[in-house]
Design an enzyme around this catalytic site. Structure first.
Site, mmCIF file in Angstrom:
data_model
loop_
_atom_site.group_PDB
_atom_site.id
_atom_site.type_symbol
_atom_site.label_atom_id
_atom_site.label_comp_id
_atom_site.label_asym_id
_atom_site.label_seq_id
_atom_site.Cartn_x
_atom_site.Cartn_y
_atom_site.Cartn_z
ATOM 1 N N ARG A 1 18.090 41.634 25.331
ATOM 2 C CA ARG A 1 19.075 41.257 26.189
ATOM 3 C C ARG A 1 20.685 40.869 26.053
ATOM 4 O O ARG A 1 21.240 40.018 25.820
ATOM 5 C CB ARG A 1 18.291 39.501 26.546
ATOM 6 C CG ARG A 1 17.013 39.652 27.151
ATOM 7 C CD ARG A 1 16.357 38.105 27.076
ATOM 8 N NE ARG A 1 15.879 37.750 25.837
ATOM 9 C CZ ARG A 1 15.013 36.962 25.554
ATOM 10 N NH1 ARG A 1 14.641 36.139 26.337
ATOM 11 N NH2 ARG A 1 14.656 36.763 24.370
ATOM 12 N N CYS B 1 40.604 42.731 35.409
ATOM 13 C CA CYS B 1 40.071 41.887 36.553
ATOM 14 C C CYS B 1 38.286 42.161 36.397
ATOM 15 O O CYS B 1 37.677 40.899 36.246
ATOM 16 C CB CYS B 1 40.260 42.266 37.874
ATOM 17 S SG CYS B 1 42.048 42.198 38.053
ATOM 18 N N ARG C 1 37.120 38.087 36.773
ATOM 19 C CA ARG C 1 37.843 36.918 36.689
ATOM 20 C C ARG C 1 38.675 36.639 38.187
ATOM 21 O O ARG C 1 39.211 35.721 38.482
ATOM 22 C CB ARG C 1 38.876 36.805 35.902
ATOM 23 C CG ARG C 1 39.941 38.185 36.148
ATOM 24 C CD ARG C 1 41.000 38.048 34.716
ATOM 25 N NE ARG C 1 41.973 39.012 34.800
ATOM 26 C CZ ARG C 1 43.081 39.145 35.623
ATOM 27 N NH1 ARG C 1 43.311 37.859 36.323
ATOM 28 N NH2 ARG C 1 43.945 40.255 35.874
ATOM 29 N N SER C 2 39.063 37.867 38.918
ATOM 30 C CA SER C 2 39.964 37.715 39.920
ATOM 31 C C SER C 2 39.644 38.756 41.089
ATOM 32 O O SER C 2 39.491 39.947 40.472
ATOM 33 C CB SER C 2 41.460 37.601 39.615
ATOM 34 O OG SER C 2 42.280 37.634 40.621
ATOM 35 N N ASN C 3 39.656 38.336 42.176
ATOM 36 C CA ASN C 3 39.416 39.570 43.258
ATOM 37 C C ASN C 3 40.091 39.344 44.600
ATOM 38 O O ASN C 3 40.130 38.110 44.973
ATOM 39 C CB ASN C 3 37.977 39.613 43.478
ATOM 40 C CG ASN C 3 37.618 41.047 44.417
ATOM 41 O OD1 ASN C 3 37.209 40.600 45.485
ATOM 42 N ND2 ASN C 3 37.705 42.168 43.776
ATOM 43 N N ASP C 4 40.808 40.401 44.912
ATOM 44 C CA ASP C 4 41.457 40.358 46.188
ATOM 45 C C ASP C 4 40.358 40.789 47.332
ATOM 46 O O ASP C 4 39.982 41.924 47.456
ATOM 47 C CB ASP C 4 42.499 41.633 46.220
ATOM 48 C CG ASP C 4 43.331 41.826 47.387
ATOM 49 O OD1 ASP C 4 42.723 41.186 48.597
ATOM 50 O OD2 ASP C 4 44.385 42.325 47.507
ATOM 51 N N TYR D 1 45.637 37.026 49.658
ATOM 52 C CA TYR D 1 47.158 36.739 49.692
ATOM 53 C C TYR D 1 47.688 36.375 51.006
ATOM 54 O O TYR D 1 47.234 36.561 52.147
ATOM 55 C CB TYR D 1 47.810 38.138 49.173
ATOM 56 C CG TYR D 1 47.473 38.496 47.823
ATOM 57 C CD1 TYR D 1 48.319 37.547 46.706
ATOM 58 C CD2 TYR D 1 46.789 39.457 47.271
ATOM 59 C CE1 TYR D 1 48.205 37.910 45.475
ATOM 60 C CE2 TYR D 1 46.257 39.860 45.997
ATOM 61 C CZ TYR D 1 47.010 38.852 45.010
ATOM 62 O OH TYR D 1 46.938 39.111 43.638
ATOM 63 N N ALA E 1 50.118 43.275 46.070
ATOM 64 C CA ALA E 1 50.889 42.529 44.926
ATOM 65 C C ALA E 1 50.462 43.171 43.714
ATOM 66 O O ALA E 1 49.473 43.569 43.394
ATOM 67 C CB ALA E 1 50.166 41.077 45.031
#
Length: 279
Positions: free
Chosen positions: A133, A154, A178-181, A221, A278
């Site tokens: 695991r 990202c 962590r971040s997505n458009d 955005y 961006a």
């Protein structure tokens, strides 16, 4: 309507209705203005690839081949070189993130994979004991972030697990981002990591299982709200797209090429939408 189309519309509606606006945003548009976004936190989705559920919308065309080439650049070439990405794969959208005049994106993505020998270690672990695991790819390297500038990853963590069902071994994957458009990159990121999952499964002759996708900050955005409304108005295509990897079971991970992938039964709604990205 595919599962991906349902999730896409639900996420757009959730962001528009429940989202809050960013503050002190880092990204900027090409004219230099701050690129704020409306966002929600903690977005999760699940797809059973073995049942034909793939995370790609039919509401607009999605460029899959270039996304897969990016994955090969990161995990096969283990490179951060824009020259490699441009010349070998004819992919150019990372050029806007070049660090100075280095010809690279900094010590990010493929450079971190190479630094820690991540792929070879992962494949060795899965070969030695598939049921362990600890099958984790992590691109979050604080030391690398301190050594060079560059966009922080990202999609930064992928975890793999296996299940035996009716005598067959299925490989599941969990992508953490962590971040997505949402409108531009969501399905590109999801499908490129499905491709990575398929490559690893083929390496061992396993079946692809489930794909889990967690995004901490999912956003639209502030120059994309019109496109968001257009996507909500669109009726999805009747197609049932699926990604196929046309190589024999047991094909070495490093021998798989972008041309080996085929997106079947994909007839997205047109025209394509335009987005000012961006940076």
């Amino acid at each position: 309507m595919t599962k991906a189309d349902t999730i896409f519309k639900e996420n757009i509606e959730r962001i528009l209705k429940e989202g809050v606006f960013s503050e002190q945003a880092r990204p900027k548009y090409k004219d230099g203005t701050v690129a704020n976004s409306k966002y929600v936190t903690g977005a999760f989705s699940e797809y059973d690839l073995s049942k034909g559920e793939f995370p790609i919308t039919t509401l607009r065309p999605i460029a899959i081949k270039s996304a897969i080439k990016e994955v090969l650049w990161i995990y096969q070439d283990q490179s951060n070189s824009l020259e490699v990405l441009n010349d070998k794969y004819n992919v150019h959208y990372w050029n806007d993130w070049e660090v100075g005049d280095t010809g690279t994106i900094g010590e990010r993505y493929g450079a971190v994979v190479k630094k820690h020998d991540i792929i070879n270690k992962l494949l060795k672990q899965l070969e030695t004991n598939p049921w362990n695991r600890r099958n984790i790819i992590s691109l979050w390297d604080y030391q690398a972030f301190e050594e060079t500038d560059g966009l922080l990853p990202c999609a930064f963590q992928t975890m793999f697990d296996v299940r035996r069902v009716d005598g067959e071994i299925y490989l599941d994957a969990t992508l953490t981002q962590r971040s997505n458009d949402m409108l531009v990159a969501h399905h590109i990121n999801a499908m490129q990591y499905v491709a990575l999952q398929m490559m690893i499964a083929k390496h061992f002759g396993w079946k692809v299982g489930k794909f889990f996708y967690f995004i901490n900050n999912l956003h639209i955005y502030d120059n994309q709200f019109e496109q968001a409304q257009e996507l909500l108005r669109r009726e999805p295509s009747n197609c049932q797209p699926r990604l196929v990897l046309n190589v024999p079971d047991g094909t070495n991970f490093f021998d798989i090429k972008a041309e080996d992938f085929e997106l079947v039964d994909y007839d997205p709604v047109k025209p394509q939408l335009k987005f000012d990205l961006a940076i």
